[in-house]
Design a protein around this motif. Structure first.
Motif, mmCIF file in Angstrom:
data_model
loop_
_atom_site.group_PDB
_atom_site.id
_atom_site.type_symbol
_atom_site.label_atom_id
_atom_site.label_comp_id
_atom_site.label_asym_id
_atom_site.label_seq_id
_atom_site.Cartn_x
_atom_site.Cartn_y
_atom_site.Cartn_z
ATOM 1 N N TYR A 124 89.539 -18.443 33.427
ATOM 2 C CA TYR A 124 89.116 -18.329 31.794
ATOM 3 C C TYR A 124 90.124 -18.092 31.016
ATOM 4 O O TYR A 124 91.016 -17.368 31.282
ATOM 5 N N ASN A 125 89.799 -18.727 29.726
ATOM 6 C CA ASN A 125 90.881 -18.263 28.765
ATOM 7 C C ASN A 125 90.551 -16.958 27.943
ATOM 8 O O ASN A 125 89.391 -16.416 28.654
ATOM 9 N N PHE A 126 91.113 -16.331 27.020
ATOM 10 C CA PHE A 126 90.887 -15.078 26.412
ATOM 11 C C PHE A 126 89.715 -15.090 25.632
ATOM 12 O O PHE A 126 88.973 -14.143 24.973
ATOM 13 N N CYS A 127 89.086 -16.413 25.281
ATOM 14 C CA CYS A 127 87.937 -16.386 24.595
ATOM 15 C C CYS A 127 86.693 -16.547 25.705
ATOM 16 O O CYS A 127 85.610 -17.121 24.995
ATOM 17 N N LYS A 128 86.847 -16.182 26.872
ATOM 18 C CA LYS A 128 85.866 -16.218 27.817
ATOM 19 C C LYS A 128 85.176 -17.688 28.163
ATOM 20 O O LYS A 128 84.204 -18.017 28.338
ATOM 21 N N GLU A 129 86.248 -18.767 27.821
ATOM 22 C CA GLU A 129 85.799 -20.322 28.116
ATOM 23 C C GLU A 129 86.491 -20.612 29.464
ATOM 24 O O GLU A 129 87.401 -20.209 29.731
ATOM 25 N N TYR A 130 85.440 -21.097 30.225
ATOM 26 C CA TYR A 130 85.778 -21.488 31.452
ATOM 27 C C TYR A 130 87.047 -22.565 31.598
ATOM 28 O O TYR A 130 86.596 -23.834 30.927
#
Lengths: 144, 153
Positions: A124-130
């Motif tokens: 995941y990235n730091f914006c909680k996107e898979y």
């Protein structure tokens, strides 16, 4: 004979009219190129509880490990809780939390002895996107 | 001194210690370059090593940089010990280990952990700061050493 043929032909067409080409849904990527959050922190809490049998203290203890990934705004992105019963040397294994921050990604390690024996890592990235899943390779959790 | 720079970039602590102890005294200008290099690399331990050999180099830091340094040191030490950026109460643990108030758990190499904790305490004393977890904003924050001592006692 002709009537029979026409009925059969109409029936054939009407049956086929419901068939459509199978469409493959291609997911539209919603991943933002730039994530505004630049820093996250992995905070770990360990709660240890000694175990007893009636009045006798036992050698093993219950350890509840709570891992939280918190962004720079103080929001909790991920939270994982795991409970282990450990005794003596088994308590040493604290150098792996199941969550790791690698460069600009958060790696969630998944493993299940029966359902997922090979193990995988969800990114995941730091914006909680898979971002995707990768296989769990040797040394993944040793690298900083 | 290119080798010293490359050892900072590679994060080779043995070489860094070797150059710090064996080479001639570094000038302020050289120190400024190496500290900037270490800061850009993002490994606080390198800065700690330089500061422990050259305490006067702390004058090259602004207050904000000092605050960032102490938070980063404690965070990286927590990462080394527990694979977590901030193990709950790590600041209390390091403080107690460094001041001989308690011993590290058996599963750690005691001498190494205690000596590292003492070095961190030295840096804390040098910059008069410590770090703690801010429960309201959910992030580690610097705290003046006086306030920290009051909090502990």
């Amino acid at each position: 004979m002709k009537i029979f043929f026409i009925i059969f032909f109409n029936l054939f067409i009407s049956l086929n009219s419901g068939i459509k080409n199978k469409e493959i849904d291609i997911p539209i990527s919603t991943i933002k190129v730039d994530c505004e959050i630049k820093n996250v922190i992995l905070k770990t809490e360990l709660v240890e509880k000694n175990r007893k049998f009636l009045f006798w203290p036992l050698s093993h203890k219950k350890v509840i490990s709570i891992n939280r990934v918190i962004d720079s705004n103080g929001d909790i992105l991920f939270e994982r809780k795991s409970i282990t019963i450990c005794s003596m040397d088994a308590c040493e294994d604290r150098t792996f939390q199941g969550i790791k921050i690698v460069d600009n990604e958060i790696w969630l390690f998944n493993y299940n002895k029966i359902l997922n024996p090979s193990g995988n890592i969800k990114r995941y990235n730091f914006c909680k996107e898979y971002l995707g899943t990768k296989s769990w390779e040797d040394g993944d959790f040793f690298k900083r | 001194m290119e080798e010293f720079s490359s050892s900072i970039i590679q994060g080779d602590f043995k070489k860094i210690i070797y150059y710090l102890t064996s080479s001639q005294l570094l000038t302020n200008e050289e120190l400024e370059i190496y500290i900037k290099l270490a800061r850009d690399k993002g490994i606080a331990i390198t800065e700690v090593l330089i500061l422990s050999h050259y305490p006067t180099a702390i004058d090259l830091y602004t207050l904000l940089q000092k605050e960032q340094l102490i938070v980063e040191i404690l965070s990286q030490f927590s990462q080394d010990l527990y694979a977590s950026n901030w193990q709950n109460n790590i600041e209390y643990e390091i403080w107690k280990w460094a001041n001989n108030l308690s011993k590290p758990p058996d599963y750690f190499a005691e001498e190494k952990v205690v000596s590292d904790s003492r070095i961190i305490l030295e840096i804390g004393n040098l910059i008069q700061l410590w770090a703690t977890w801010d429960t309201t904003n959910e992030k580690p924050i610097p705290i003046p050493l006086d306030a920290w001592i009051k909090k502990v006692n």
